[in-house]
Design an enzyme around this catalytic site. Structure first.
Site, short mmCIF file in Angstrom:
data_model
loop_
_atom_site.label_atom_id
_atom_site.label_comp_id
_atom_site.label_asym_id
_atom_site.label_seq_id
_atom_site.Cartn_x
_atom_site.Cartn_y
_atom_site.Cartn_z
CG HIS A 92 -0.14 0.10 2.55
ND1 HIS A 92 -0.02 1.21 3.20
CD2 HIS A 92 0.00 -0.98 3.43
CE1 HIS A 92 0.42 0.99 4.41
NE2 HIS A 92 0.56 -0.29 4.39
CG ASP A 94 -2.68 3.89 2.79
OD1 ASP A 94 -2.30 3.01 2.20
OD2 ASP A 94 -3.61 4.19 3.74
CG ASP A 125 3.25 0.48 7.44
OD1 ASP A 125 2.91 0.08 6.73
OD2 ASP A 125 2.73 1.13 8.57
CD GLU A 156 -2.69 -1.52 6.03
OE1 GLU A 156 -2.90 -2.00 6.87
OE2 GLU A 156 -1.98 -0.28 6.15
CG HIS A 422 1.32 2.74 12.60
ND1 HIS A 422 0.14 2.23 12.69
CD2 HIS A 422 1.66 2.44 11.10
CE1 HIS A 422 -0.37 1.38 11.85
NE2 HIS A 422 0.38 1.51 10.89
#
Length: 449
Positions: A92, A94, A125, A156, A422
């Site tokens: 992904h 995003d 990520d 995602e 994150h």
């Protein structure tokens, strides 16, 4: 497996890595935070950049697709020799919000190398996953030994809300024999992992009311309580004294994975000195195979804005991770019933289940595709594959398995414990990135055979 395939593929992979690194930096510079409406145009620009890279890699057909109201995704087709299987490569484009640019050592959308790691939001990520797939296709000069469908999603990090619609609408385009998902992590930079279990996730909002309006805490305090204290008492019942989740009826499992070094684990998470770990069992058992509850937010006056009044009502959002084997709908109901039963003093309580539940998932790790992956990854990394769980939830994996029940699903990744997905100062180990590309190239060669 002999080392002949690796000797044949390694030079092509090595030649592809510098360009992949440069294009990864290009993608990291695009703040594709789909969850933030202010970055919707950036997310569309990110999708177009991925589509351009796929065309340059030799794709026969490239499309930017989206469901109604959803983020743009990219599908690129690379036909294989007749009679070979089709492999879907997922990642992904995003990314998560930064959490505050000022907290980063270097700007989050300006990729920066330090000590062999590339720092930036999305560097691991999951734009590293995007570029790992593209580097493999470049190593094969756009002519992989199997059919390849590259599928790069754009939402995602928002829970993939329109993915089911995309899979329905483009079912024929995305149908494959093997699905390789590059959105997980390895236990170390030189130890490959295949993720076989994921926890589920449910959220509820609990509102507590005790008064029609605020009341003076001096005049009425004592015989009259306040809603925030009642809410806090209810939230405190979610765990027992040892930190075990106290909601009845949940599945509690165990993990046979080797335990982690506690000091390293504490350092990776940033745990303060003297703060205890919760619950019992090995760290993998607690992280992957048991439920976990967290209070995610509370609506209450800020300390600077508070006054000596009894609060009439307040609310909180509670999130609960679920062990593999549990049922998300049943567990969400159990969480709601627990909170309703534990609000004290006759306070009025309303618990609202939130949509977007994620079922826990267990991957079928049998079959020729898994055997091929074990051989390919062990050769590329120089160490045997370990099978791990993930404490987080990736709802789309279960969706792929449901929509394409005949496909083998392999969950791999290009992160490691220091990647801080994150978090602040997210990063990618560049040497591990090279191993991941070689491992996937070897896997496609194995699947062709």
């Amino acid at each position: 497996m002999s080392d002949q395939p690796a000797r044949a593929l390694a030079p092509a992979v090595d030649a592809a890595l510098p360009g992949a690194r440069a294009d990864l930096e290009r993608l990291v510079r695009i703040p594709s935070i789909w969850a933030d409406p202010a970055h919707a145009a950036d997310t569309r620009r990110s999708a177009e950049a991925v589509a351009e890279l796929a065309r340059d890699a030799g794709a026969a057909d490239v499309r930017v697709i989206a469901a109604d109201g959803g983020a743009p995704a990219v599908v690129a087709r690379f036909p294989g020799p007749p009679g070979t299987p089709t492999v879907l490569l997922y990642a992904h484009h995003d990314v998560q919000p930064t959490g505050g640019d000022e907290h980063w050592t270097s700007p989050p959308f300006e990729p920066t190398e330090r000590d062999g790691r590339l720092y930036g939001r999305g560097a691991a990520d999951d734009k590293a996953g995007v570029m790992a797939h593209l580097a493999v296709l470049r190593a094969f000069e756009g002519r992989p030994p199997v059919g390849v469908t590259l599928f790069v999603e754009g939402e995602e990090e928002s829970g993939s809300p329109t993915l089911p619609a995309l899979l329905r609408e483009h079912h024929e385009l995305l149908t494959s024999d093997v699905i390789v998902i590059a959105d997980a992590a390895n236990p170390a930079v030189d130890v490959p992992a295949l993720t076989t279990t994921l926890r589920g996730l449910v959220d509820v909002t609990v509102e507590v009311a005790m008064l029609e309006r605020p009341a003076h805490s001096g005049v009425y305090g004592g015989p009259v309580g306040d809603a925030l204290t009642a809410l806090c008492r209810a939230l405190a019942t979610l765990h027992d004294a040892d930190g075990e989740v106290a909601v009845a009826g949940l599945v509690h499992g165990t993990s046979e994975a080797p335990d982690l070094d506690e000091a390293v684990f504490r350092s990776d998470v940033g745990l303060l000195d003297g703060v205890q770990l919760l619950a019992g069992g090995s760290i993998p058992t607690r992280s992957w195979a048991k439920p976990a509850v967290a209070v995610l937010g509370i609506d209450a006056p800020r300390v600077e804005e508070s006054a000596n009044v009894l609060l009439p009502r307040t609310r909180a959002r509670v999130g609960m991770r679920l062990a593999p084997g549990d049922d998300a709908v049943k567990a969400q109901r159990a969480l709601a019933e627990h909170l309703e039963a534990n609000v004290p003093w006759g306070a009025h309580v309303t618990v609202t289940p939130e949509p977007g539940i994620a079922q826990p998932f267990t991957v079928d790790n049998s079959g020729t595709a898994y055997d091929a992956a074990r051989r390919a990854f062990a050769q590329a990394y120089g160490n045997p594959v370990v099978e791990t769980g993930i404490g987080g939830s990736i709802p789309f994996i279960g969706e792929f398995a449901r929509v394409f029940p005949g496909a083998s699903v392999l969950v791999t990744g290009v992160g490691d414990p220091a990647s801080r997905w994150h978090g602040i100062d997210e990063s990618l180990d560049l040497a591990m990135f090279g191993r991941a590309v070689l491992a996937e190239a070897l896997l496609l060669a194995e699947l062709a055979g």
